[in-house]
Design a protein around this motif. Structure first.
Motif, PDB file in Angstrom:
ATOM      1  N   ARG A   1       0.828  -1.210   0.000  1.00 53.04           N
ATOM      2  CA  ARG A   1       0.000   0.000   0.000  1.00 53.04           C
ATOM      3  C   ARG A   1       0.860   1.255   0.000  1.00 53.04           C
ATOM      4  NH1 ARG A   1      -4.979   0.031   4.023  1.00 53.04           N
ATOM      5  NH2 ARG A   1      -3.534  -0.782   5.569  1.00 53.04           N
ATOM      6  N   THR A   2       1.985   1.236   0.710  1.00 52.42           N
ATOM      7  CA  THR A   2       2.830   2.426   0.731  1.00 52.42           C
ATOM      8  C   THR A   2       3.483   2.656  -0.626  1.00 52.42           C
ATOM      9  OG1 THR A   2       4.677   1.129   1.612  1.00 52.42           O
ATOM     10  CG2 THR A   2       3.295   2.276   3.198  1.00 52.42           C
ATOM     11  N   ILE A   3       3.848   1.599  -1.302  1.00 52.33           N
ATOM     12  CA  ILE A   3       4.436   1.745  -2.648  1.00 52.33           C
ATOM     13  C   ILE A   3       3.425   2.361  -3.602  1.00 52.33           C
ATOM     14  CG2 ILE A   3       5.209   0.432  -4.666  1.00 52.33           C
ATOM     15  CD1 ILE A   3       6.675  -1.416  -2.729  1.00 52.33           C
ATOM     16  N   ALA A   4       2.177   1.876  -3.561  1.00 51.26           N
ATOM     17  CA  ALA A   4       1.150   2.412  -4.456  1.00 51.26           C
ATOM     18  C   ALA A   4       0.908   3.892  -4.184  1.00 51.26           C
ATOM     19  CB  ALA A   4      -0.142   1.620  -4.286  1.00 51.26           C
ATOM     20  N   LEU A   5       0.865   4.280  -2.921  1.00 49.29           N
ATOM     21  CA  LEU A   5       0.637   5.683  -2.590  1.00 49.29           C
ATOM     22  C   LEU A   5       1.817   6.557  -2.993  1.00 49.29           C
ATOM     23  CD1 LEU A   5      -1.140   5.309   0.852  1.00 49.29           C
ATOM     24  CD2 LEU A   5      -2.061   6.509  -1.133  1.00 49.29           C
ATOM     25  N   GLN A   6       3.030   6.050  -2.850  1.00 47.54           N
ATOM     26  CA  GLN A   6       4.191   6.827  -3.257  1.00 47.54           C
ATOM     27  C   GLN A   6       4.186   7.073  -4.763  1.00 47.54           C
ATOM     28  OE1 GLN A   6       6.174   8.475  -1.544  1.00 47.54           O
ATOM     29  NE2 GLN A   6       7.668   9.106  -3.069  1.00 47.54           N
ATOM     30  N   LYS A   7       3.780   6.082  -5.531  1.00 44.90           N
ATOM     31  CA  LYS A   7       3.698   6.249  -6.981  1.00 44.90           C
ATOM     32  C   LYS A   7       2.654   7.292  -7.345  1.00 44.90           C
ATOM     33  CE  LYS A   7       5.344   1.627  -8.221  1.00 44.90           C
ATOM     34  NZ  LYS A   7       4.984   0.291  -8.794  1.00 44.90           N
ATOM     35  N   MET A   8       1.542   7.308  -6.616  1.00 47.41           N
ATOM     36  CA  MET A   8       0.510   8.305  -6.878  1.00 47.41           C
ATOM     37  C   MET A   8       1.015   9.702  -6.530  1.00 47.41           C
ATOM     38  SD  MET A   8      -2.881   6.248  -5.559  1.00 47.41           S
ATOM     39  CE  MET A   8      -4.079   7.329  -6.321  1.00 47.41           C
ATOM     40  N   LYS A   9       1.791   9.807  -5.466  1.00 47.60           N
ATOM     41  CA  LYS A   9       2.355  11.106  -5.101  1.00 47.60           C
ATOM     42  C   LYS A   9       3.280  11.613  -6.201  1.00 47.60           C
ATOM     43  CE  LYS A   9       5.217  13.437  -1.648  1.00 47.60           C
ATOM     44  NZ  LYS A   9       5.979  13.315  -0.394  1.00 47.60           N
ATOM     45  N   GLU A  10       4.108  10.728  -6.730  1.00 49.29           N
ATOM     46  CA  GLU A  10       5.080  11.122  -7.753  1.00 49.29           C
ATOM     47  C   GLU A  10       4.413  11.585  -9.036  1.00 49.29           C
ATOM     48  OE1 GLU A  10       7.395   7.597  -8.041  1.00 49.29           O
ATOM     49  OE2 GLU A  10       8.548   7.985  -6.203  1.00 49.29           O
ATOM     50  N   THR A  11       3.238  11.018  -9.349  1.00 49.70           N
ATOM     51  CA  THR A  11       2.547  11.366 -10.595  1.00 49.70           C
ATOM     52  C   THR A  11       1.469  12.429 -10.405  1.00 49.70           C
ATOM     53  OG1 THR A  11       0.943   9.587 -10.265  1.00 49.70           O
ATOM     54  CG2 THR A  11       2.959   9.051 -11.507  1.00 49.70           C
ATOM     55  N   GLY A  12       1.206  12.802  -9.139  1.00 48.13           N
ATOM     56  CA  GLY A  12       0.165  13.777  -8.877  1.00 48.13           C
ATOM     57  C   GLY A  12      -1.232  13.208  -8.967  1.00 48.13           C
ATOM     58  N   ASN A  13      -1.360  11.895  -8.996  1.00 48.28           N
ATOM     59  CA  ASN A  13      -2.662  11.233  -9.080  1.00 48.28           C
ATOM     60  C   ASN A  13      -3.352  11.278  -7.721  1.00 48.28           C
ATOM     61  OD1 ASN A  13      -4.829   9.572  -9.498  1.00 48.28           O
ATOM     62  ND2 ASN A  13      -3.654   7.742  -9.976  1.00 48.28           N
ATOM     63  N   THR A  14      -4.562  11.811  -7.674  1.00 49.57           N
ATOM     64  CA  THR A  14      -5.303  11.891  -6.407  1.00 49.57           C
ATOM     65  C   THR A  14      -6.577  11.048  -6.439  1.00 49.57           C
ATOM     66  OG1 THR A  14      -6.456  13.878  -7.168  1.00 49.57           O
ATOM     67  CG2 THR A  14      -4.420  14.194  -5.880  1.00 49.57           C
ATOM     68  N   ASP A  15      -6.644  10.106  -7.354  1.00 50.07           N
ATOM     69  CA  ASP A  15      -7.813   9.232  -7.464  1.00 50.07           C
ATOM     70  C   ASP A  15      -7.652   8.059  -6.496  1.00 50.07           C
ATOM     71  OD1 ASP A  15     -10.173   8.115  -8.292  1.00 50.07           O
ATOM     72  OD2 ASP A  15      -9.320   7.177 -10.090  1.00 50.07           O
ATOM     73  N   TYR A  16      -7.760   8.345  -5.202  1.00 51.00           N
ATOM     74  CA  TYR A  16      -7.505   7.331  -4.181  1.00 51.00           C
ATOM     75  C   TYR A  16      -8.699   6.391  -4.029  1.00 51.00           C
ATOM     76  CZ  TYR A  16      -4.200  11.013  -2.871  1.00 51.00           C
ATOM     77  OH  TYR A  16      -3.235  11.988  -2.889  1.00 51.00           O
ATOM     78  N   ASN A  17      -8.413   5.117  -3.825  1.00 54.58           N
ATOM     79  CA  ASN A  17      -9.495   4.203  -3.454  1.00 54.58           C
ATOM     80  C   ASN A  17      -9.744   4.329  -1.947  1.00 54.58           C
ATOM     81  OD1 ASN A  17      -7.641   2.530  -2.024  1.00 54.58           O
ATOM     82  ND2 ASN A  17      -7.219   1.326  -3.867  1.00 54.58           N
ATOM     83  N   HIS A  18     -10.767   3.637  -1.440  1.00 53.06           N
ATOM     84  CA  HIS A  18     -11.139   3.843  -0.041  1.00 53.06           C
ATOM     85  C   HIS A  18     -10.058   3.347   0.910  1.00 53.06           C
ATOM     86  CE1 HIS A  18     -12.373  -0.354  -0.229  1.00 53.06           C
ATOM     87  NE2 HIS A  18     -13.189  -0.060  -1.194  1.00 53.06           N
ATOM     88  N   SER A  19      -9.315   2.327   0.540  1.00 54.86           N
ATOM     89  CA  SER A  19      -8.218   1.851   1.381  1.00 54.86           C
ATOM     90  C   SER A  19      -7.131   2.911   1.499  1.00 54.86           C
ATOM     91  CB  SER A  19      -7.635   0.557   0.826  1.00 54.86           C
ATOM     92  OG  SER A  19      -6.537   0.124   1.591  1.00 54.86           O
ATOM     93  N   GLN A  20      -6.817   3.580   0.385  1.00 58.46           N
ATOM     94  CA  GLN A  20      -5.788   4.623   0.396  1.00 58.46           C
ATOM     95  C   GLN A  20      -6.275   5.869   1.140  1.00 58.46           C
ATOM     96  OE1 GLN A  20      -5.441   4.666  -3.839  1.00 58.46           O
ATOM     97  NE2 GLN A  20      -3.659   3.293  -3.853  1.00 58.46           N
ATOM     98  N   LYS A  21      -7.550   6.208   0.992  1.00 59.26           N
ATOM     99  CA  LYS A  21      -8.105   7.334   1.755  1.00 59.26           C
ATOM    100  C   LYS A  21      -8.008   7.064   3.248  1.00 59.26           C
ATOM    101  CE  LYS A  21     -11.459   8.911  -1.714  1.00 59.26           C
ATOM    102  NZ  LYS A  21     -12.910   9.003  -2.044  1.00 59.26           N
ATOM    103  N   TYR A  22      -8.230   5.816   3.633  1.00 60.06           N
ATOM    104  CA  TYR A  22      -8.152   5.452   5.046  1.00 60.06           C
ATOM    105  C   TYR A  22      -6.746   5.700   5.581  1.00 60.06           C
ATOM    106  CZ  TYR A  22      -8.455   2.742   9.321  1.00 60.06           C
ATOM    107  OH  TYR A  22      -8.413   2.358  10.636  1.00 60.06           O
ATOM    108  N   VAL A  23      -5.735   5.313   4.819  1.00 64.00           N
ATOM    109  CA  VAL A  23      -4.352   5.525   5.254  1.00 64.00           C
ATOM    110  C   VAL A  23      -4.051   7.017   5.371  1.00 64.00           C
ATOM    111  CG1 VAL A  23      -1.927   5.267   4.610  1.00 64.00           C
ATOM    112  CG2 VAL A  23      -3.501   3.342   4.320  1.00 64.00           C
ATOM    113  N   LEU A  24      -4.425   7.787   4.358  1.00 63.70           N
ATOM    114  CA  LEU A  24      -4.030   9.194   4.299  1.00 63.70           C
ATOM    115  C   LEU A  24      -4.813  10.086   5.252  1.00 63.70           C
ATOM    116  CD1 LEU A  24      -3.669   9.622   0.433  1.00 63.70           C
ATOM    117  CD2 LEU A  24      -1.826   9.512   2.108  1.00 63.70           C
TER     118      LEU A  24
END
Length: 417
Positions: free
Chosen positions: A281-304
């Motif tokens: 999950r941390t790898i997926a979120l880091q990749k989204m940060k690097e690309t500026g992608n904010t289309d988080y799924n509910h699991s990622q929203k929970y973490v953030l």
């Protein structure tokens, strides 16, 4: 970003033959199985759970929240009408179920949601209303801790000094849930007291004081809990054990490495390195940060937006690297020779071969010959994270081992659960 190993198939939300398979969304299905499983100790009713699930759109968190809130309110209203009529058993049972249904709604209600506090208050309020009808009644705790306090409950068998389990969750959940799934009710049935507590950053403590966030030196809050426990005349000071779940598989062993007044420790499962546990999950979120992608799924929203504030990080993806760096501090390596009290590890197979190997390799380095490592599998119907859905087996494994370690021979029940 610090290096975090991809877990591949290892996923604490994966499940095998014992899961409900009701939702296609794995995060929904795991949590549905989790709350359904609280029926074991009167924390849910099977038909009520499935009726609620039938009103949920798969993967839609708002639909999940509203469906569970509707059920919770209905069952709570039944409890209130029952107590007005003097029907104490019916009221207690309904309040216990409403406790779970409010928590199910709470789980996907993010920290930024204005409904959060009200739902939490309903969750705890229903449990405390039921607890007043326990025999003896439960005690709501405010445990002194560095000028502040930790939240929890004390459930006792009677007024005699008894062996006592200190029980804590991991990164989510609540003390109320731990009563059902973590051994609170199970302890009372076996003649143990249960002191359920929430350390810094954990739900009950954090909801009451947002400045009390997670820390890596978990022996500090546990020391405060033991200090408090030793003031209770109903607690045998020579027979205090610690039970910890999920991320508690780091917190528990870390605590007993330094807190030597604890006679035994149980964890489900063992987490020698928290960053490894959360790797994918941390790898997926880091990749989204690097690309500026904010289309988080509910699991990622929970973490953030739900998880990170409990660790002292409030700016979501902007604080993410610091959050991961903090998680890297949550590792047990180097403490092997300090974890000397008897330790039981109950490891769930669905967490994956990688995590199981990490746990077993660390466990094998520990010195106490009374230690035990128990892997629960699909054949046990207990492969899910923290043995969700098979609390009876989990608690039998835990307390049978603890009976032997503490030299106890008892089978009395007190009719609480």
């Amino acid at each position: 970003m610090p290096d975090v190993i991809e877990l591949g198939k290892a996923n604490v939300f994966s499940a095998g033959r014992s899961s409900t398979k009701y939702f296609k969304d794995g995060y929904f299905d795991y949590n549905f199985s989790k709350f359904l499983g609280l029926a074991t100790y009167s924390g849910a009713e099977i038909a009520e759970c499935f009726e609620t699930a039938a009103r949920i759109r798969d993967g839609d968190t708002e639909s999940w929240i509203e469906a569970w809130l509707s059920t919770a309110r209905r069952v709570e209203a039944y409890a209130e009408n029952a107590i007005k009529g003097g029907h104490k058993v019916s009221a207690k049972e309904a309040w216990l179920r409403a406790t779970t249904y409010y928590q199910a709604a709470l789980f996907f209600t993010l920290d930024t949601d204005p409904r959060k506090d009200e739902i939490y208050q309903k969750h705890t309020g229903c449990f405390q209303s039921a607890g007043k009808l326990f025999e003896p009644p439960l005690e709501v705790l405010s445990i002194p801790y560095e000028g502040k306090s930790l939240f929890g409950y004390f459930l006792r068998v009677d007024d005699k000094p008894r062996p006592t389990v200190l029980i804590q969750m991991g990164a989510d959940g609540s003390s109320e849930q731990i009563y059902f799934s973590g051994g609170g009710a199970a302890a009372l049935r076996r003649g143990y007291n249960a002191l359920i507590f929430e350390g810094p950053g954990q739900t009950g403590t954090f909801m009451r004081d947002r400045s009390v966030t997670y820390r890596s030196d978990w022996e500090v809050p546990v020391r405060a809990v033991v200090d408090f426990a030793l003031t209770k005349k109903e607690i045998d000071p020579e027979k205090i054990a610690l039970i910890a779940y999920s991320l508690g598989g780091y917190f528990g062993p870390r605590a007993v490495a330094f807190e030597k007044r604890i006679a035994a420790c149980i964890c489900s499962g063992l987490v020698p390195d928290a960053a490894q546990l959360a790797g994918s999950r941390t790898i997926a979120l880091q990749k989204m940060k690097e690309t500026g992608n904010t289309d988080y799924n509910h699991s990622q929203k929970y973490v953030l937006f739900e998880h990170m504030p409990k660790y002292g990080f409030n700016n979501g993806i902007e604080d993410f690297d610091e959050f991961v760096a903090f998680w890297q501090k949550l590792n047990l390596y180097g403490l092997e020779d300090k974890i000397t009290c008897p330790l039981l590890v109950v490891q769930a197979a669905a967490e994956g071969e990688h995590q199981t190997k990490l746990a077993k390799d660390f466990f094998d380095k520990l010195p106490n010959p009374q230690n035990k490592f128990r892997l629960t599998t699909e054949d046990d119907a207990a492969e899910m994270h923290c043995q969700k859905g098979n609390a009876m087996l989990l608690h039998a494994i835990e307390f049978d081992w603890l009976d032997d370690i503490l030299g106890l021979t008892h089978g009395a029940t007190n009719g609480v659960a």
